[in-house]
Design a protein around this motif. Structure first.
Motif, mmCIF file in Angstrom:
data_model
loop_
_atom_site.group_PDB
_atom_site.id
_atom_site.type_symbol
_atom_site.label_atom_id
_atom_site.label_comp_id
_atom_site.label_asym_id
_atom_site.label_seq_id
_atom_site.Cartn_x
_atom_site.Cartn_y
_atom_site.Cartn_z
ATOM 1 N N CYS A 154 0.791 -1.267 0.002
ATOM 2 C CA CYS A 154 -0.018 -0.095 0.167
ATOM 3 C C CYS A 154 1.037 1.190 -0.265
ATOM 4 C CB CYS A 154 -0.917 0.086 1.234
ATOM 5 S SG CYS A 154 -2.280 -1.703 0.830
ATOM 6 N N TYR A 155 1.014 2.237 -1.599
ATOM 7 C CA TYR A 155 1.546 3.489 -1.118
ATOM 8 C C TYR A 155 0.766 4.816 -1.639
ATOM 9 C CZ TYR A 155 5.417 0.000 -1.454
ATOM 10 O OH TYR A 155 6.961 -0.833 -1.249
ATOM 11 N N ARG A 156 1.270 5.384 -1.655
ATOM 12 C CA ARG A 156 0.435 6.555 -2.359
ATOM 13 C C ARG A 156 -0.410 6.285 -3.206
ATOM 14 N NH1 ARG A 156 1.873 12.204 -0.353
ATOM 15 N NH2 ARG A 156 -0.057 13.609 -1.317
ATOM 16 N N ASP A 157 -0.142 5.507 -4.147
ATOM 17 C CA ASP A 157 -0.969 5.912 -5.279
ATOM 18 C C ASP A 157 -1.950 4.273 -5.124
ATOM 19 O OD1 ASP A 157 0.722 2.876 -6.275
ATOM 20 O OD2 ASP A 157 1.831 4.350 -6.205
ATOM 21 N N THR A 158 -2.233 4.101 -4.251
ATOM 22 C CA THR A 158 -2.791 3.001 -4.188
ATOM 23 C C THR A 158 -4.529 4.299 -3.446
ATOM 24 O OG1 THR A 158 -1.821 1.120 -3.143
ATOM 25 C CG2 THR A 158 -3.785 1.416 -2.077
ATOM 26 N N PHE A 159 -4.256 5.061 -2.678
ATOM 27 C CA PHE A 159 -5.086 5.774 -2.157
ATOM 28 C C PHE A 159 -5.030 7.191 -3.420
ATOM 29 C CE2 PHE A 159 -5.528 10.502 -0.804
ATOM 30 C CZ PHE A 159 -6.891 10.354 -0.356
ATOM 31 N N GLU A 160 -4.675 7.255 -3.781
ATOM 32 C CA GLU A 160 -4.336 8.725 -4.933
ATOM 33 C C GLU A 160 -5.175 7.846 -6.375
ATOM 34 O OE1 GLU A 160 -0.738 11.763 -4.137
ATOM 35 O OE2 GLU A 160 -1.016 10.229 -5.982
ATOM 36 N N LEU A 161 -5.377 7.214 -6.999
ATOM 37 C CA LEU A 161 -5.286 6.234 -7.918
ATOM 38 C C LEU A 161 -6.214 4.492 -8.022
ATOM 39 C CD1 LEU A 161 -2.122 6.138 -10.668
ATOM 40 C CD2 LEU A 161 -3.949 7.893 -10.392
ATOM 41 N N VAL A 162 -5.570 3.884 -7.341
ATOM 42 C CA VAL A 162 -6.844 2.011 -6.716
ATOM 43 C C VAL A 162 -8.179 2.851 -6.420
ATOM 44 C CG1 VAL A 162 -6.643 -0.078 -6.441
ATOM 45 C CG2 VAL A 162 -4.269 1.059 -6.891
ATOM 46 N N VAL A 163 -8.290 3.341 -4.866
ATOM 47 C CA VAL A 163 -9.204 3.054 -4.603
ATOM 48 C C VAL A 163 -10.444 3.634 -5.031
ATOM 49 C CG1 VAL A 163 -10.262 4.014 -1.936
ATOM 50 C CG2 VAL A 163 -8.371 2.868 -1.859
ATOM 51 N N PRO A 164 -9.616 5.082 -6.647
ATOM 52 C CA PRO A 164 -10.770 5.864 -6.763
ATOM 53 C C PRO A 164 -11.793 5.229 -7.749
ATOM 54 C CG PRO A 164 -8.894 7.039 -6.166
ATOM 55 C CD PRO A 164 -8.633 5.314 -5.454
ATOM 56 N N LEU A 165 -10.252 4.061 -8.401
ATOM 57 C CA LEU A 165 -11.041 3.486 -9.290
ATOM 58 C C LEU A 165 -12.083 1.723 -8.874
ATOM 59 C CD1 LEU A 165 -11.083 2.521 -12.058
ATOM 60 C CD2 LEU A 165 -9.054 1.345 -11.487
ATOM 61 N N PHE A 166 -11.664 1.590 -8.152
ATOM 62 C CA PHE A 166 -13.167 0.569 -7.782
ATOM 63 C C PHE A 166 -13.851 1.811 -7.175
ATOM 64 C CE2 PHE A 166 -8.899 -2.360 -7.665
ATOM 65 C CZ PHE A 166 -9.783 -3.307 -8.682
ATOM 66 N N ARG A 167 -14.234 2.266 -6.177
ATOM 67 C CA ARG A 167 -15.497 3.147 -6.179
ATOM 68 C C ARG A 167 -16.269 3.918 -7.283
ATOM 69 N NH1 ARG A 167 -12.680 7.554 -3.183
ATOM 70 N NH2 ARG A 167 -12.894 6.086 -1.683
ATOM 71 N N LYS A 168 -15.254 3.841 -9.078
ATOM 72 C CA LYS A 168 -16.027 4.373 -9.134
ATOM 73 C C LYS A 168 -17.052 3.105 -9.862
ATOM 74 C CE LYS A 168 -13.408 4.082 -14.099
ATOM 75 N NZ LYS A 168 -13.188 4.351 -14.786
ATOM 76 N N HIS A 169 -16.533 1.629 -9.890
ATOM 77 C CA HIS A 169 -16.805 0.646 -10.363
ATOM 78 C C HIS A 169 -17.791 -0.103 -9.913
ATOM 79 C CE1 HIS A 169 -14.683 -0.336 -14.445
ATOM 80 N NE2 HIS A 169 -13.593 0.667 -13.874
ATOM 81 N N GLY A 170 -17.674 0.884 -8.562
ATOM 82 C CA GLY A 170 -18.652 -0.035 -7.292
ATOM 83 C C GLY A 170 -18.621 -0.859 -6.815
ATOM 84 N N VAL A 171 -17.334 -1.197 -6.703
ATOM 85 C CA VAL A 171 -16.966 -2.982 -5.950
ATOM 86 C C VAL A 171 -15.863 -3.143 -4.599
ATOM 87 C CG1 VAL A 171 -17.387 -4.566 -8.381
ATOM 88 C CG2 VAL A 171 -15.286 -3.485 -7.922
ATOM 89 N N PRO A 172 -15.883 -3.933 -4.697
ATOM 90 C CA PRO A 172 -14.442 -3.587 -3.330
ATOM 91 C C PRO A 172 -13.156 -4.591 -3.875
ATOM 92 C CG PRO A 172 -15.996 -5.678 -3.012
ATOM 93 C CD PRO A 172 -16.135 -5.023 -4.353
ATOM 94 N N VAL A 173 -12.037 -3.706 -3.201
ATOM 95 C CA VAL A 173 -10.873 -3.552 -3.004
ATOM 96 C C VAL A 173 -9.749 -3.680 -2.170
ATOM 97 C CG1 VAL A 173 -10.218 -1.338 -3.185
ATOM 98 C CG2 VAL A 173 -8.181 -2.932 -4.186
ATOM 99 N N THR A 174 -9.144 -5.337 -1.233
ATOM 100 C CA THR A 174 -7.842 -5.045 -0.480
ATOM 101 C C THR A 174 -6.970 -4.845 -0.631
ATOM 102 O OG1 THR A 174 -9.921 -7.220 -0.439
ATOM 103 C CG2 THR A 174 -7.688 -7.437 0.940
ATOM 104 N N LEU A 175 -6.714 -3.905 0.441
ATOM 105 C CA LEU A 175 -5.881 -3.495 1.030
ATOM 106 C C LEU A 175 -4.933 -4.226 2.184
ATOM 107 C CD1 LEU A 175 -6.496 0.320 1.489
ATOM 108 C CD2 LEU A 175 -6.523 -0.759 -0.574
ATOM 109 N N PHE A 176 -3.498 -4.671 1.847
ATOM 110 C CA PHE A 176 -3.015 -5.405 3.256
ATOM 111 C C PHE A 176 -1.698 -4.537 3.097
ATOM 112 C CE2 PHE A 176 -4.745 -9.801 0.723
ATOM 113 C CZ PHE A 176 -5.363 -9.596 2.029
ATOM 114 N N VAL A 177 -2.189 -3.797 4.360
ATOM 115 C CA VAL A 177 -0.854 -3.066 4.544
ATOM 116 C C VAL A 177 0.535 -3.391 5.442
ATOM 117 C CG1 VAL A 177 -0.671 -0.812 6.333
ATOM 118 C CG2 VAL A 177 -3.014 -1.648 5.020
ATOM 119 N N THR A 178 1.030 -2.979 4.802
ATOM 120 C CA THR A 178 2.771 -3.355 5.467
ATOM 121 C C THR A 178 2.952 -1.601 6.369
ATOM 122 O OG1 THR A 178 3.880 -4.411 3.627
ATOM 123 C CG2 THR A 178 5.234 -2.963 5.783
#
Length: 328
Positions: free
Chosen positions: A93-117
């Motif tokens: 989980c890097y900054r692009d997870t927050f800036e790019l990935v989560v918004p994309l999954f939110r746009k599609h209305g589906v979940p994503v799992t974040l395994f955080v170090t």
């Protein structure tokens, strides 16, 4: 590689499903990048093009796949649910997870799992990959082993990055510290540019499209640790997430995740550390009644960004090939 015919892909999925009680496919990746940034990335294999991920999510929806959390995936596996489903998880989980990935999954209305170090938001994890890549990407020359090395072209950037990443294996923090000193790298700026902070995680923790899991504290090869140290990595990361985010954390992913990185001892430790599931990166499909403490996952990376690559995972062909070739 020749693309899989959609009809053939469907037949393969159905055949494997009947024979093995297949219920789903778990995908994983580490970082995402915008299409316009792709050409300049020295470490492309570590990224997924966010445009490809957008197309993949649309493709899955058109072909009747549900995107679910890990929690729902293991429930369906236990129940022998024959419906088609996938999970997407991001490790580290890097900054692009927050800036790019989560918004994309939110746009599609589906979940994503974040395994955080947890060492990343805590600022204790040495972000050597990000720092090496950023330095090589931004400059025309770098100092390596006391010599000035040309990294002006994209090809040279990739070659130098890959060579140093291989050469540093097993002693990355020490080598990176020397590299930073020789090249006047601002490690604070590297952290600010690449880390997913606690504030970012807190901003998405209540998002219905986000599931939070653990990925250790320091991202070690768990199998290489003593039993006590391995258990500490697994338990401390869970406790840190629960304490900071005020949530219960039930799911874990092993760093690296191949056969040499985690084994039966470590799967048992995951259960002892309080997890309902533990994910690997051993390719394959999630079968009915599978042991949730060593789940297979299929890695998406920069070399495999066509729909037929995804279908090789969805049909189980990539997992079968990995076992045949002993690449597990």
């Amino acid at each position: 590689m020749v693309a899989l015919n959609p009809v053939l892909a469907a037949v393969l999925r159905n055949t494997l499903g009947r024979r093995r009680g297949v219920t789903g496919c778990l995908f994983t990746f580490h970082r995402a990048a915008r299409p316009e940034d792709w050409a300049s990335l020295p470490d492309r294999d570590f990224y997924v093009d966010i445009g490809f991920l957008d197309r993949l999510l649309a493709y899955l929806a058109r072909h009747g796949w549900s995107v679910v959390t890990i929690e729902e995936a293991i429930r369906r596996s236990a129940a022998g649910d024959p419906s088609k489903f996938v999970n997407f998880s991001i490790d580290d989980c890097y900054r692009d997870t927050f800036e790019l990935v989560v918004p994309l999954f939110r746009k599609h209305g589906v979940p994503v799992t974040l395994f955080v170090t947890t060492g990343i938001p805590d600022g204790t994890h040495v972000m050597w990959q990000a720092g090496l890549e950023q330095t090589v990407r931004e400059r025309d020359t770098v100092v390596l082993d006391g010599k000035i090395v040309d990294v002006a072209s994209p090809a040279r950037k990739r070659a130098v990055y890959n060579a140093k990443a291989r050469a540093w294996e097993g002693r990355e923090p020490l080598e990176y510290a020397a590299f930073c000193a020789a090249n006047a790298v601002d490690t604070g700026a590297v952290y600010a540019n690449h880390a997913m902070t606690w504030e970012m995680i807190e901003a998405v923790v209540d998002d219905p499209h986000v599931e939070i899991g653990s990925h250790t504290v320091h991202h070690p090869h768990v199998a290489s640790l003593s039993e006590e140290a391995a258990f500490c990595e697994l338990e401390r990361s869970r406790l840190r997430l629960e304490e900071r985010l005020d949530i219960e954390v039930h799911h874990f992913a092993f760093p690296y995740g191949r056969a040499g990185d985690c084994g039966p001892r470590d799967f048992a430790l995951a259960g002892k550390a309080g997890y309902r599931s533990a994910s690997t990166t051993r390719k394959g499909l999630l079968t009915a009644g599978a042991d949730p403490l060593h789940l297979p996952r299929n890695t998406l990376n920069g070399r495999h960004q066509q729909m037929h690559h995804a279908e090789l995972h969805l049909t189980g062909i990539s997992g079968l090939a990995a076992r045949v070739l002993n690449r597990v």
